[in-house]
Design a protein around this motif. Sequence first.
Motif, PDB file in Angstrom:
ATOM      1  N   PHE A 169       0.661  -1.250  -0.088  1.00  0.00           N
ATOM      2  CA  PHE A 169      -0.128  -0.036  -0.155  1.00  0.00           C
ATOM      3  C   PHE A 169       0.901   1.062   0.158  1.00  0.00           C
ATOM      4  CE2 PHE A 169      -2.746   3.336   1.832  1.00  0.00           C
ATOM      5  CZ  PHE A 169      -3.804   3.101   1.073  1.00  0.00           C
ATOM      6  N   MET A 170       1.774   1.078   0.598  1.00  0.00           N
ATOM      7  CA  MET A 170       2.745   2.354   0.810  1.00  0.00           C
ATOM      8  C   MET A 170       3.594   2.648  -0.427  1.00  0.00           C
ATOM      9  SD  MET A 170       4.053   2.657   4.776  1.00  0.00           S
ATOM     10  CE  MET A 170       4.512   0.879   4.912  1.00  0.00           C
ATOM     11  N   ILE A 171       4.098   1.560  -0.983  1.00  0.00           N
ATOM     12  CA  ILE A 171       4.681   1.678  -2.257  1.00  0.00           C
ATOM     13  C   ILE A 171       4.088   1.958  -3.218  1.00  0.00           C
ATOM     14  CG2 ILE A 171       6.032   0.215  -3.914  1.00  0.00           C
ATOM     15  CD1 ILE A 171       7.693  -0.841  -1.654  1.00  0.00           C
ATOM     16  N   TYR A 172       2.934   1.326  -3.558  1.00  0.00           N
ATOM     17  CA  TYR A 172       2.087   1.534  -4.936  1.00  0.00           C
ATOM     18  C   TYR A 172       1.371   2.909  -4.636  1.00  0.00           C
ATOM     19  CZ  TYR A 172       2.362  -2.798  -7.254  1.00  0.00           C
ATOM     20  OH  TYR A 172       3.016  -3.819  -7.950  1.00  0.00           O
ATOM     21  N   ALA A 173       0.956   3.592  -3.553  1.00  0.00           N
ATOM     22  CA  ALA A 173       0.420   4.599  -3.501  1.00  0.00           C
ATOM     23  C   ALA A 173       1.221   6.018  -3.209  1.00  0.00           C
ATOM     24  CB  ALA A 173      -0.401   4.547  -2.157  1.00  0.00           C
ATOM     25  N   ARG A 174       2.476   5.893  -3.268  1.00  0.00           N
ATOM     26  CA  ARG A 174       3.260   7.085  -2.946  1.00  0.00           C
ATOM     27  C   ARG A 174       3.318   7.790  -4.501  1.00  0.00           C
ATOM     28  NH1 ARG A 174       8.568   3.372  -2.694  1.00  0.00           N
ATOM     29  NH2 ARG A 174       9.028   3.571  -5.033  1.00  0.00           N
ATOM     30  N   CYS A 175       3.694   9.310  -4.192  1.00  0.00           N
ATOM     31  CA  CYS A 175       4.019  10.070  -5.478  1.00  0.00           C
ATOM     32  C   CYS A 175       5.358  10.019  -5.831  1.00  0.00           C
ATOM     33  CB  CYS A 175       3.414  11.298  -5.178  1.00  0.00           C
ATOM     34  SG  CYS A 175       1.819  11.549  -4.673  1.00  0.00           S
ATOM     35  N   GLU A 176       5.576   9.795  -7.146  1.00  0.00           N
ATOM     36  CA  GLU A 176       7.023   9.766  -7.632  1.00  0.00           C
ATOM     37  C   GLU A 176       7.304  10.815  -8.705  1.00  0.00           C
ATOM     38  OE1 GLU A 176       8.613   6.083  -8.565  1.00  0.00           O
ATOM     39  OE2 GLU A 176       8.587   5.415  -6.846  1.00  0.00           O
ATOM     40  N   MET A 177       8.168  11.744  -8.568  1.00  0.00           N
ATOM     41  CA  MET A 177       8.621  12.420  -9.719  1.00  0.00           C
ATOM     42  C   MET A 177       7.176  13.272  -9.985  1.00  0.00           C
ATOM     43  SD  MET A 177      11.179  10.341 -11.467  1.00  0.00           S
ATOM     44  CE  MET A 177      10.735  10.660 -13.092  1.00  0.00           C
ATOM     45  N   ALA A 178       6.542  13.807  -9.066  1.00  0.00           N
ATOM     46  CA  ALA A 178       5.260  14.709  -9.510  1.00  0.00           C
ATOM     47  C   ALA A 178       4.427  14.056 -10.075  1.00  0.00           C
ATOM     48  CB  ALA A 178       5.651  16.248 -10.195  1.00  0.00           C
ATOM     49  N   THR A 179       4.426  12.809 -10.067  1.00  0.00           N
ATOM     50  CA  THR A 179       3.176  11.821 -10.604  1.00  0.00           C
ATOM     51  C   THR A 179       2.715  11.191  -9.449  1.00  0.00           C
ATOM     52  OG1 THR A 179       4.318  11.536 -12.655  1.00  0.00           O
ATOM     53  CG2 THR A 179       2.731  10.077 -12.153  1.00  0.00           C
ATOM     54  N   CYS A 180       1.221  11.216  -9.080  1.00  0.00           N
ATOM     55  CA  CYS A 180       0.674  10.614  -8.201  1.00  0.00           C
ATOM     56  C   CYS A 180      -0.176   9.717  -8.740  1.00  0.00           C
ATOM     57  CB  CYS A 180      -0.035  11.512  -7.274  1.00  0.00           C
ATOM     58  SG  CYS A 180       1.165  12.711  -6.351  1.00  0.00           S
ATOM     59  N   PRO A 181      -0.123   8.410  -8.387  1.00  0.00           N
ATOM     60  CA  PRO A 181      -1.180   7.310  -8.859  1.00  0.00           C
ATOM     61  C   PRO A 181      -2.432   7.515  -8.120  1.00  0.00           C
ATOM     62  CG  PRO A 181       0.419   6.182  -7.613  1.00  0.00           C
ATOM     63  CD  PRO A 181       0.751   7.754  -7.487  1.00  0.00           C
ATOM     64  N   GLU A 182      -3.483   7.075  -9.032  1.00  0.00           N
ATOM     65  CA  GLU A 182      -4.805   7.133  -8.268  1.00  0.00           C
ATOM     66  C   GLU A 182      -5.279   5.649  -7.964  1.00  0.00           C
ATOM     67  OE1 GLU A 182      -9.474   7.217  -9.938  1.00  0.00           O
ATOM     68  OE2 GLU A 182      -7.948   8.316 -11.140  1.00  0.00           O
ATOM     69  N   ARG A 183      -5.316   5.720  -6.684  1.00  0.00           N
ATOM     70  CA  ARG A 183      -5.603   4.149  -5.983  1.00  0.00           C
ATOM     71  C   ARG A 183      -6.859   3.727  -6.310  1.00  0.00           C
ATOM     72  NH1 ARG A 183      -4.635   7.383  -0.585  1.00  0.00           N
ATOM     73  NH2 ARG A 183      -2.435   7.472  -1.024  1.00  0.00           N
ATOM     74  N   GLN A 184      -6.758   2.457  -6.661  1.00  0.00           N
ATOM     75  CA  GLN A 184      -7.994   1.585  -7.108  1.00  0.00           C
ATOM     76  C   GLN A 184      -8.352   0.690  -6.089  1.00  0.00           C
ATOM     77  OE1 GLN A 184      -9.489   2.104  -9.963  1.00  0.00           O
ATOM     78  NE2 GLN A 184      -8.040   3.698 -10.593  1.00  0.00           N
ATOM     79  N   TYR A 185      -9.675   0.192  -6.113  1.00  0.00           N
ATOM     80  CA  TYR A 185     -10.269  -0.584  -5.223  1.00  0.00           C
ATOM     81  C   TYR A 185      -9.588  -1.867  -4.771  1.00  0.00           C
ATOM     82  CZ  TYR A 185     -12.021  -3.155  -9.250  1.00  0.00           C
ATOM     83  OH  TYR A 185     -12.377  -3.823 -10.422  1.00  0.00           O
ATOM     84  N   GLY A 186      -8.677  -2.587  -5.751  1.00  0.00           N
ATOM     85  CA  GLY A 186      -8.092  -3.609  -5.391  1.00  0.00           C
ATOM     86  C   GLY A 186      -7.147  -3.475  -4.527  1.00  0.00           C
ATOM     87  N   LEU A 187      -6.283  -2.492  -4.186  1.00  0.00           N
ATOM     88  CA  LEU A 187      -5.272  -2.181  -3.146  1.00  0.00           C
ATOM     89  C   LEU A 187      -6.025  -2.294  -2.013  1.00  0.00           C
ATOM     90  CD1 LEU A 187      -2.418  -1.678  -3.294  1.00  0.00           C
ATOM     91  CD2 LEU A 187      -2.753   0.666  -3.359  1.00  0.00           C
ATOM     92  N   TYR A 188      -7.170  -1.469  -1.970  1.00  0.00           N
ATOM     93  CA  TYR A 188      -8.029  -1.479  -0.578  1.00  0.00           C
ATOM     94  C   TYR A 188      -8.529  -2.883   0.026  1.00  0.00           C
ATOM     95  CZ  TYR A 188      -7.924   3.604  -1.121  1.00  0.00           C
ATOM     96  OH  TYR A 188      -7.326   4.965  -1.037  1.00  0.00           O
ATOM     97  N   LEU A 189      -8.916  -3.619  -0.983  1.00  0.00           N
ATOM     98  CA  LEU A 189      -9.536  -4.925  -0.804  1.00  0.00           C
ATOM     99  C   LEU A 189      -8.306  -5.872  -0.218  1.00  0.00           C
ATOM    100  CD1 LEU A 189     -12.006  -5.678  -3.601  1.00  0.00           C
ATOM    101  CD2 LEU A 189     -12.481  -5.182  -1.216  1.00  0.00           C
ATOM    102  N   VAL A 190      -7.232  -5.586  -0.711  1.00  0.00           N
ATOM    103  CA  VAL A 190      -6.003  -6.601  -0.255  1.00  0.00           C
ATOM    104  C   VAL A 190      -5.684  -5.970   1.066  1.00  0.00           C
ATOM    105  CG1 VAL A 190      -3.662  -6.916  -0.352  1.00  0.00           C
ATOM    106  CG2 VAL A 190      -5.094  -7.007  -2.531  1.00  0.00           C
ATOM    107  N   LEU A 191      -5.772  -5.032   1.370  1.00  0.00           N
ATOM    108  CA  LEU A 191      -5.588  -4.278   2.682  1.00  0.00           C
ATOM    109  C   LEU A 191      -6.650  -4.841   3.843  1.00  0.00           C
ATOM    110  CD1 LEU A 191      -3.388  -2.814   4.396  1.00  0.00           C
ATOM    111  CD2 LEU A 191      -4.687  -0.846   3.807  1.00  0.00           C
ATOM    112  N   LEU A 192      -7.831  -4.713   3.518  1.00  0.00           N
ATOM    113  CA  LEU A 192      -8.992  -5.146   4.236  1.00  0.00           C
ATOM    114  C   LEU A 192      -8.945  -6.485   4.670  1.00  0.00           C
ATOM    115  CD1 LEU A 192     -11.784  -4.255   5.632  1.00  0.00           C
ATOM    116  CD2 LEU A 192     -12.937  -4.589   3.152  1.00  0.00           C
ATOM    117  N   GLY A 193      -8.795  -7.405   3.538  1.00  0.00           N
ATOM    118  CA  GLY A 193      -8.740  -8.751   3.626  1.00  0.00           C
ATOM    119  C   GLY A 193      -7.576  -9.213   4.652  1.00  0.00           C
ATOM    120  N   SER A 194      -6.365  -8.561   4.342  1.00  0.00           N
ATOM    121  CA  SER A 194      -5.342  -9.078   5.486  1.00  0.00           C
ATOM    122  C   SER A 194      -5.704  -8.583   6.698  1.00  0.00           C
ATOM    123  CB  SER A 194      -3.943  -8.448   4.667  1.00  0.00           C
ATOM    124  OG  SER A 194      -3.807  -8.631   3.458  1.00  0.00           O
ATOM    125  N   VAL A 195      -6.559  -7.489   6.970  1.00  0.00           N
ATOM    126  CA  VAL A 195      -6.659  -7.160   8.435  1.00  0.00           C
ATOM    127  C   VAL A 195      -7.852  -8.157   8.888  1.00  0.00           C
ATOM    128  CG1 VAL A 195      -7.948  -5.352   9.825  1.00  0.00           C
ATOM    129  CG2 VAL A 195      -6.285  -4.751   8.184  1.00  0.00           C
TER     130      VAL A 195
END
Length: 133
Positions: free
Chosen positions: A87-113
């Motif tokens: 979550f921290m690696i995929y959601a971080r901004c790099e070189m003035a480009t911020c990725p838009e988080r999608q639902y799969g990343l949140y589902l992985v985190l929720l399922g792991s919790v």
Amino acid sequence: MKYSQWTGLAAAILVIIACYLPWVEIASLSKILTGMDTAGTNLGKPGKLHIVFCVIASVLFLLPLIWAKRVNFVFCALGLAWALRNFMIYARCEMATCPERQYGLYLVLLGSVIMLAASLFPDMKIVEKKKSS
């Protein structure tokens, strides 16, 4: 908890499915990244380790042994740590480009919790041994 093993098993299946769903969208590259397809980046395939942790945890959820429940907690904790790392690696901004988080990343985190919570409260029947006098 009465249904903790089935809840943990369902959460493991959710995490495995979420590894194939979109995690982030990078507009500047016109890419949608998943846990198994990170083409155009050097992020690897973190979904493979999620799947390994979930398969091991699923087997341990189904075994009615006390050592399996204790080992399962370790694998679920490792899975949650791996999900937080992703979550921290995929959601971080790099070189003035911020990725838009999608639902799969949140589902992985929720399922792991949910998997970790289910492994904390296993449904085990404890039988007391009678002392012989």
